[in-house]
Write a protein that holds these residues in place. Structure first.
Motif, mmCIF file in Angstrom:
data_model
loop_
_atom_site.group_PDB
_atom_site.id
_atom_site.type_symbol
_atom_site.label_atom_id
_atom_site.label_comp_id
_atom_site.label_asym_id
_atom_site.label_seq_id
_atom_site.Cartn_x
_atom_site.Cartn_y
_atom_site.Cartn_z
ATOM 1 N N SER A 183 7.206 7.375 7.296
ATOM 2 C CA SER A 183 7.781 7.029 5.991
ATOM 3 C C SER A 183 7.817 8.217 5.040
ATOM 4 C CB SER A 183 6.965 5.885 5.363
ATOM 5 O OG SER A 183 6.825 4.797 6.243
ATOM 6 N N ALA A 184 8.014 9.404 5.597
ATOM 7 C CA ALA A 184 7.971 10.612 4.772
ATOM 8 C C ALA A 184 8.938 10.549 3.600
ATOM 9 C CB ALA A 184 8.281 11.833 5.640
ATOM 10 N N ASP A 185 10.122 9.975 3.815
ATOM 11 C CA ASP A 185 11.131 9.926 2.755
ATOM 12 C C ASP A 185 10.828 8.872 1.697
ATOM 13 O OD1 ASP A 185 11.527 7.898 4.621
ATOM 14 O OD2 ASP A 185 13.686 7.813 4.284
ATOM 15 N N LYS A 186 9.811 8.048 1.935
ATOM 16 C CA LYS A 186 9.474 6.981 0.992
ATOM 17 C C LYS A 186 8.161 7.241 0.257
ATOM 18 C CE LYS A 186 11.811 3.572 3.916
ATOM 19 N NZ LYS A 186 11.651 2.334 4.725
ATOM 20 N N LEU A 187 7.471 8.308 0.611
ATOM 21 C CA LEU A 187 6.194 8.592 -0.021
ATOM 22 C C LEU A 187 6.392 9.060 -1.448
ATOM 23 C CD1 LEU A 187 4.351 10.458 2.881
ATOM 24 C CD2 LEU A 187 4.178 8.043 2.257
ATOM 25 N N SER A 188 5.446 8.682 -2.302
ATOM 26 C CA SER A 188 5.540 9.039 -3.716
ATOM 27 C C SER A 188 4.808 10.337 -3.996
ATOM 28 C CB SER A 188 4.930 7.924 -4.576
ATOM 29 O OG SER A 188 4.830 8.337 -5.920
ATOM 30 N N GLN B 128 0.195 14.927 1.853
ATOM 31 C CA GLN B 128 -0.095 13.590 2.388
ATOM 32 C C GLN B 128 0.176 13.557 3.892
ATOM 33 O OE1 GLN B 128 1.494 10.223 0.032
ATOM 34 N NE2 GLN B 128 1.935 11.696 -1.604
ATOM 35 N N LEU B 129 1.290 14.136 4.284
ATOM 36 C CA LEU B 129 1.635 14.160 5.712
ATOM 37 C C LEU B 129 0.646 15.028 6.492
ATOM 38 C CD1 LEU B 129 5.517 14.522 5.415
ATOM 39 C CD2 LEU B 129 4.230 12.460 6.001
ATOM 40 N N ASN C 92 -2.084 2.897 10.680
ATOM 41 C CA ASN C 92 -1.938 3.240 9.271
ATOM 42 C C ASN C 92 -1.385 4.652 9.106
ATOM 43 O OD1 ASN C 92 -2.857 0.875 8.023
ATOM 44 N ND2 ASN C 92 -4.998 1.464 8.257
ATOM 45 N N LEU C 93 -1.919 5.586 9.875
ATOM 46 C CA LEU C 93 -1.478 6.979 9.768
ATOM 47 C C LEU C 93 -0.049 7.156 10.247
ATOM 48 C CD1 LEU C 93 -4.787 8.599 11.053
ATOM 49 C CD2 LEU C 93 -3.950 8.594 8.685
ATOM 50 N N GLN C 94 0.307 6.470 11.328
ATOM 51 C CA GLN C 94 1.669 6.586 11.835
ATOM 52 C C GLN C 94 2.671 5.988 10.853
ATOM 53 O OE1 GLN C 94 2.204 8.350 14.687
ATOM 54 N NE2 GLN C 94 4.348 8.314 14.041
ATOM 55 N N THR C 95 2.273 4.933 10.162
ATOM 56 C CA THR C 95 3.144 4.352 9.142
ATOM 57 C C THR C 95 3.464 5.380 8.071
ATOM 58 O OG1 THR C 95 2.250 2.131 9.523
ATOM 59 C CG2 THR C 95 3.361 2.516 7.425
ATOM 60 N N VAL C 96 2.469 6.153 7.685
ATOM 61 C CA VAL C 96 2.690 7.218 6.705
ATOM 62 C C VAL C 96 3.630 8.278 7.270
ATOM 63 C CG1 VAL C 96 1.578 9.083 5.411
ATOM 64 C CG2 VAL C 96 0.454 6.860 5.605
ATOM 65 N N LEU C 97 3.388 8.701 8.505
ATOM 66 C CA LEU C 97 4.209 9.751 9.109
ATOM 67 C C LEU C 97 5.649 9.298 9.321
ATOM 68 C CD1 LEU C 97 1.638 11.150 11.701
ATOM 69 C CD2 LEU C 97 2.298 12.128 9.495
ATOM 70 N N ALA D 140 0.820 -1.204 0.000
ATOM 71 C CA ALA D 140 0.000 0.000 0.000
ATOM 72 C C ALA D 140 0.858 1.259 0.000
ATOM 73 C CB ALA D 140 -0.919 0.001 1.211
ATOM 74 N N SER D 141 0.409 2.252 -0.753
ATOM 75 C CA SER D 141 1.103 3.542 -0.793
ATOM 76 C C SER D 141 0.626 4.399 0.367
ATOM 77 C CB SER D 141 0.806 4.236 -2.114
ATOM 78 O OG SER D 141 -0.566 4.625 -2.161
ATOM 79 N N GLY D 142 1.231 5.589 0.469
ATOM 80 C CA GLY D 142 0.852 6.486 1.553
ATOM 81 C C GLY D 142 -0.606 6.877 1.507
ATOM 82 N N THR D 143 -1.098 7.281 0.341
ATOM 83 C CA THR D 143 -2.495 7.717 0.271
ATOM 84 C C THR D 143 -3.458 6.555 0.435
ATOM 85 O OG1 THR D 143 -2.604 7.563 -2.152
ATOM 86 C CG2 THR D 143 -1.916 9.677 -1.198
ATOM 87 N N GLN D 144 -3.028 5.353 0.086
ATOM 88 C CA GLN D 144 -3.896 4.192 0.292
ATOM 89 C C GLN D 144 -3.999 3.848 1.781
ATOM 90 O OE1 GLN D 144 -1.830 1.600 -2.363
ATOM 91 N NE2 GLN D 144 -3.017 2.229 -4.150
ATOM 92 N N LEU D 145 -2.896 4.000 2.502
ATOM 93 C CA LEU D 145 -2.942 3.807 3.953
ATOM 94 C C LEU D 145 -3.828 4.860 4.613
ATOM 95 C CD1 LEU D 145 0.788 2.943 4.694
ATOM 96 C CD2 LEU D 145 -1.161 1.426 5.041
ATOM 97 N N ILE D 146 -3.718 6.094 4.135
ATOM 98 C CA ILE D 146 -4.569 7.167 4.669
ATOM 99 C C ILE D 146 -6.038 6.865 4.375
ATOM 100 C CG2 ILE D 146 -5.169 9.604 4.444
ATOM 101 C CD1 ILE D 146 -2.183 10.134 3.858
ATOM 102 N N ALA D 147 -6.316 6.416 3.160
ATOM 103 C CA ALA D 147 -7.699 6.081 2.800
ATOM 104 C C ALA D 147 -8.223 4.946 3.666
ATOM 105 C CB ALA D 147 -7.777 5.703 1.317
#
Length: 465
Positions: free
Chosen positions: A98-103, A112-113, A91-96, A34-41
């Motif tokens: 992984s800032a350097d890995k987000l597309s 996204q952040l 899910n949200l913390q995973t995004v936060l 899953a990508s960042g926005t998919q985790l957020i969704a």
């Protein structure tokens, strides 16, 4: 489009293993697809759970139980917050993390952040207002820390104000993908962040009014919701994959909830047009009859107003943060002297709030002027706080936990009942598992807040009355 996005997210997050040999060594707790926005969704999909709960409706006494009444009598039982941490917050913390890995192909990384921070703040705010002190600074570290400490609610509020400020100030031009709430509109996300800050600030009206006033004014200055089009709404689908909880219950023949007399007594005497949306007339004589909250004998669902068709529709939306709340908050702030204008502004915002609420719920407003002129409804400076608080509670129907929080803060409406002698709870009890798996931190939190004795009736930090 929303249905398609949800199905895509679900497929990506729940994809099964097609090759046992290839997948056996993959950690299932580390999302690799899953990508960042998919985790957020995916975190967004849990928003309906903040409202779709009979327990929340019992806390606010919006609904009365018709079948298993003991469930509504405020039993001294625990409620788990684990689903919040293991689901949307993780899910949200995973995004936060992984800032350097987000597309950037799914929208500016900064946006996204920002969305992840706003949603995290909303979920944590919801949790702390229900239980009191909860884990935050040590939480969401996975295997690195299975026993997080409990942060004080005061420190959580401070952290959430900061988190929301960080989010709103970081937003840049550009939308984000897979946004099932605002379709990538970052202006609406910015206004939501400021609106959350404003509502949180008002929660401090009794415990720290100086700080509340400061944060409230800053939020308004930064820009809050200005119409119903900015409401935070979870939109269900006319599809079993994402349908309304209340539809799923009633579709199984469960007429377990009637409109409470607590709510009916505030709406029926003044002919509130929202009542025809909230409930259906009873099947005995076509009247709107409320069921006394906690009533245990001679309950005939034919005699009481049950949930309305607009509430139980398969695709009925969940209203979480709304423009009417903004206006009620501004009306109260004007009366408190937090913003300029005094009673003139308070009356204006109060009237606008009721109108916005009517429009949000799709009520018949053809006789709104007559409704507003009734002595019980027309703004009265001597009873302004009671009127504002009561009408806000009526507006928050079916968002039980928020209505309950406002009742605890203001003491209104003033007709809540104590079924079997049990008063409306002040908080919820921590899940028992914490006593065994996080013993030291659990004991410290209970001792700090409640002198070592945990119950439904220990006040959270901001509830000083």
């Amino acid at each position: 489009m929303q249905k398609l996005n949800i199905l895509i997210v679900t497929a990506l997050l729940l994809v099964g293993c097609n090759n046992f040999d290839e997948d056996i060594n993959i950690n299932p707790n580390v999302p690799s697809q899953a990508s960042g926005t998919q985790l957020i969704a995916n975190a967004m999909l849990s928003l309906s759970g903040l409202s779709s709960s009979p327990q929340g409706e019992f806390m606010s006494q919006y609904l009365s139980e018709t079948q298993y009444v003991n469930a509504s009598l405020y039993p001294q039982s625990s409620t788990s917050f684990y689903w919040l941490y293991q689901g949307p917050l993780m899910n949200l913390q995973t995004v936060l993390n992984s800032a350097d890995k987000l597309s950037g192909t799914e929208g500016p990384v900064a946006n996204q952040l920002a969305v992840a921070k706003i949603l995290k703040a909303y979920y944590v705010w919801h949790a702390t207002d229900r239980w009191g002190d909860v884990p935050m600074s040590d939480a969401l570290r996975g295997a690195d820390n299975f026993t997080p400490k409990y942060d004080t609610q005061e420190s959580i509020y401070t952290s959430l104000f900061t988190l929301l400020d960080e989010a709103s100030s970081a937003i840049v031009p550009g939308s984000v993908s897979n946004d099932i709430i605002y379709n990538g509109d970052m202006t609406k996300w910015s206004k939501l962040a400021n609106t959350l800050k404003m509502l949180m600030a008002l929660r401090l009206s009794e415990v720290n009014p100086n700080l509340g006033k400061e944060k409230f004014a800053a939020a308004v200055q930064a820009g809050v919701m200005t119409s119903n089009s900015g409401n935070l709404i979870f939109k269900h689908l006319a599809d079993a994959n994402n349908q309304n909880y209340w539809f799923s219950q009633l579709n199984q023949g469960r007429e377990w909830w009637a409109i409470s007399s607590t709510l009916m007594d505030k709406m029926k005497p003044v002919g509130d047009p929202r009542l025809m949306v909230y409930g259906n007339a009873n099947r005995t004589d076509g009247e709107y009859t409320g069921l006394v909250f906690g009533e245990t004998v001679n309950i005939d669902t034919e005699k009481y107003a049950l949930l309305g068709d607009a509430i139980t529709a398969q695709d009925a939306p969940v209203y979480l943060v709304t423009y009417a709340q903004v206006l009620f908050a501004q009306a109260e702030a004007a009366k408190l002297g937090w913003i300029a204008g005094g009673d003139a502004t308070a009356e204006e915002k109060y009237n606008m709030a009721i109108s916005a609420s009517m429009n949000q719920w799709g009520a018949d407003t053809s006789e709104l002027d007559e409704f507003m002129m009734q002595p019980e409804i027309a703004y009265n400076p001597a009873k302004a706080i009671e009127q504002i608080a009561t009408q806000r509670w009526v507006h928050l129907f079916m968002h039980g936990y928020e209505g309950w929080a406002e009742y605890r803060r203001t003491g209104y409406p003033n007709n809540m009942v104590a079924p079997g002698g049990a008063e409306v709870p002040k908080r919820q009890i921590y899940i028992e598992t914490e006593q065994f798996n996080n013993t030291a931190n659990y004991n410290e939190a209970v001792q700090r807040q409640f002198g070592g004795s945990e119950s439904l009736y220990g006040n959270v930090w901001w509830d000083v009355n």
